[in-house]
Design an enzyme around this catalytic site. Structure first.
Site, PDB file in Angstrom:
ATOM      1  N   GLY B 167       0.792  -1.225   0.000  1.00  0.00           N
ATOM      2  CA  GLY B 167       0.000   0.000   0.000  1.00  0.00           C
ATOM      3  C   GLY B 167       0.822   1.272   0.000  1.00  0.00           C
ATOM      4  N   ARG B 294       6.684 -13.686  -1.568  1.00  0.00           N
ATOM      5  CA  ARG B 294       7.114 -13.895  -0.180  1.00  0.00           C
ATOM      6  C   ARG B 294       5.981 -14.551   0.586  1.00  0.00           C
ATOM      7  NH1 ARG B 294       3.592  -9.712   1.697  1.00  0.00           N
ATOM      8  NH2 ARG B 294       3.686  -7.976   0.268  1.00  0.00           N
TER       9      ARG B 294
END
Lengths: 178, 501
Positions: B167, B294
């Protein structure tokens, strides 16, 4: 669980006033005969073995904590939300009411840092006119850029910081004249 | 297993989480101690601590590639787990590990690079017929160029950091007049966060759902997906509540999106755990957004419904083992919800609330999971992100999971800081959330009040304040010395006195 009680014998009245001037008149805070705004209430305060303090009310448990206390000004955290009160006696409450009539609204709004961080950018200069809700400063804290917004409309009177400054919580950043 | 020891190049709850699985697999763990958090919980759980707290570098500890490589060489760890954030998606770090013959627990550097560069990632998705949003072909250089593209594809548009994630470095532009300001802010933020100010622009879908797929691949070309997670409860593009599965998907759409996710992973020879993020519009069209190379913060909801330890498989795959779970073996059961508990003040616009945790207590139960990096007396510093814990619950149905979450949230007791628990409760209590009728604009559009409280809460708080005030007055009136102080005294008064010593 330990029930917290006081041994106090005389039972006075205290008035908790919220910033929105809502009042809670609390009579006999330590006794079974507790009344709030004239209604009888059964509220118990407990402390558990681990050091948490709870309110028990109508068979429900509420986690409570006093997070700020300055003379008669209190901030209480209850179930994770904070509530601010000024505690008055009936006499000091009447005096406060009386004095409020003469109080003038402050013309200067001081913009403070809501959190510690670094000033990234000033979006206004001294003497700029700002609208309510307008972004005036960008403060970086916790890896995020946060816009600080003018809560009042007015003119920027003084700026206390510059881009790159580190500021602490509640530090005055600028003054806006209404 | 070739991996006998690993260094955790991370902190907080994810360092704790990695330690748990490493212990289960008999792997020795090393943690990094920083001057910012010298007494953090994870340091007590790792087998050995590498001390970074003595020297002060310009580069933050967990971003300092050469220093971490040095530390791994010195402690002779076989592998490094980067967790999430920090160096987890830094292809240069993965490359350096490859060069130094350190096993990087994650995908190959080339896959991180391709998916990390959103422009390349989009080209790959396009090549494999995965639906995409219209936008710039590559990075945009300046606000003018951005405005030209926006004029073509139509407002609103979104500016995104090419190297971004989480974000940061993202801004929505509603109208041409905002472009310059937003461009500056996004570029500035992404420069700060990722050391790269390049931005790209794309069409902004209003009110989409955020749906992401957990995939897993090995080095032998085997790929599976573990279903979706819905992460639509977001504030400023930060996920706050996640769940699996999503009430918006049916088996058919799940299979289609799962297949699309795997095709993207396969295209970059991905291995390890990864997440493919999509936007789902109101007509259930999905658009590829990005791939996170990840382990994700919200991975526990997938673990709860699948029963598969994702960190374990990350380690096994990095170790060179074959993925022995086939798509048919993946059985997703029940519903899991995760609430992120952040040290933020929901009554003050979610501003970070730093301080000392005086006391903390979490609920326990078979269907409750707590992933946390804090304990009694932990310090919440302004140096790291504000998440203090993740509360995950599992139940047979979504309704039951929501109910369990409410009960569990009410049993998370934290003394000393304010947290987002009242916010999480407000979401759980919301009619539309309960019905599954929500999207990424939920907080903005649907929530009148960002925190949950009951009618009498203010009165009870007033009573607490009056009680304490009265009790303190009483002790003040005792003019003679009181050698039994503290016996009949309110705990707060005592607390205050201890603090002022």
């Amino acid at each position: 669980m330990k029930l917290l009680k006081s041994t106090r014998k005389t039972e006075p009245e205290y008035i908790a006033v919220t910033p929105a001037s809502k009042k809670y008149a609390i009579r006999n805070p330590f006794s079974e005969d507790l009344k709030i705004n004239g209604h009888k209430q059964d509220i118990k305060i407990f402390e558990d073995e681990e050091g948490f303090t709870f309110i028990e009310y109508k068979n429900k448990k509420y986690l409570a904590e006093i997070i700020e206390k300055n003379q008669n000004k209190y901030t209480v955290l209850l179930n994770g939300l904070s509530y601010t009160f000024t505690i008055e006696s009936p006499i000091s409450y009447r005096r406060r009411k009386y004095l409020e009539k003469f109080k003038q609204t402050n013309k200067l709004e001081i913009v403070t840092a809501p959190m510690p961080g670094k000033i990234l950018e000033l979006l206004v200069e001294e003497n700029t006119k700002v609208k309510e809700g307008e972004a005036i400063i960008i403060l970086e804290a916790m890896k995020m850029q946060n816009e600080i917004i003018a809560v009042v409309a007015g003119k920027v009177r003084k700026i206390h910081v510059k881009a790159g400054d580190s500021v602490t919580k509640d530090e005055a950043l600028m003054e806006i004249e209404r | 297993m070739k991996i006998k020891s690993l260094l955790i190049a991370n902190r907080g709850e994810i360092a704790v989480r990695i330690t748990e699985t490493a212990k289960k697999l008999g792997i020795k763990t090393y943690g990094i101690k920083t001057a910012k958090e010298p007494n953090a919980l994870y340091l007590r759980l790792v087998d050995d601590v590498i001390d970074f707290s003595q020297s002060f570098d310009e580069i933050p500890e967990f971003l300092d590639i050469e220093r971490i490589i040095d530390a791994i060489r010195q402690c002779k760890a076989d592998a490094v787990h980067p967790g999430y954030g920090f160096l987890a998606e830094n292809p240069y770090f993965a490359r350096r590990c490859e060069e130094e013959k350190i096993i990087f627990i994650g995908p190959p550097a080339s896959a991180i690079y391709k998916m990390g560069n959103k422009t390349i990632a989009k080209q790959i998705a396009q090549k494999h017929n995965v639906p995409l949003l219209q936008g710039s072909q590559g990075n945009v250089k300046n606000p003018k160029e951005a405005a030209d593209i926006a004029a073509k594809i139509g407002y609103p548009v979104i500016l995104k950091a090419a190297a971004g994630g989480g974000g940061r470095g993202m801004r929505i532009v509603e109208k041409p007049s905002n472009m310059e300001k937003m461009f500056k802010m996004a570029a500035n933020e992404s420069e700060k966060a990722f050391n790269d100010s390049s931005l790209f622009i794309e069409k902004y879908v209003r009110n989409p759902k955020h749906i992401e797929f957990q995939i897993m691949g090995d080095r032998f070309g085997n790929y599976i997906h573990l279903g979706e997670r819905e992460c639509s409860i977001q504030r400023k593009h930060q996920k706050l509540i996640e769940e699996s599965p999503s009430s918006a998907l049916d088996e058919k759409l799940r299979e289609e999106m799962g297949r699309a996710s795997i095709s993207i992973a396969r295209a970059v020879n991905y291995n390890s755990a990864g997440t493919v993020e999509f936007l789902l519009d109101a007509d259930r069209n999905f658009f590829f957004m990005e791939m996170n190379t990840r382990i994700q913060v919200e991975h526990p909801v997938t673990e709860m419904v699948s029963g598969i330890d994702l960190i374990e498989w990350q380690i096994r795959i990095a170790d060179g083992q074959k993925l022995t779970i086939h798509q048919n073996d993946v059985k997703l059961s029940g519903w899991a919800i995760e609430c992120r508990i952040n040290a933020e003040d929901v009554q003050a616009g979610f501003s970070p609330n730093t301080g000392i945790i005086e006391k903390v207590s979490f609920p326990k139960g078979k269907n409750i999971r707590i992933d946390t990096g804090i304990t009694d007396y932990s310090v919440i510093t302004p140096y790291f992100d504000s998440m203090v814990a993740k509360l995950i619950v599992h139940a047979e149905t979504r309704d039951k999971a929501i109910l369990n979450m409410v009960l569990a949230l009410k049993k998370v007791w934290i003394k000393g800081i304010k947290t987002t628990i009242p916010f999480c409760l407000a979401v759980m209590d919301h009619k539309k959330f309960k019905k599954g009728d929500f999207n990424t604009s939920f907080i903005e559009k649907e929530m009148d009040k960002l925190y949950y409280n009951e009618d009498n809460d203010e009165m009870l708080a007033a009573y607490v304040a009056a009680f304490d005030f009265a009790a303190e007055l009483e002790t003040d009136r005792t003019a003679k010395p009181d050698f039994e102080r503290g016996k009949n005294i309110s705990p707060w008064v005592l607390n205050k006195r201890l603090k002022s010593l």
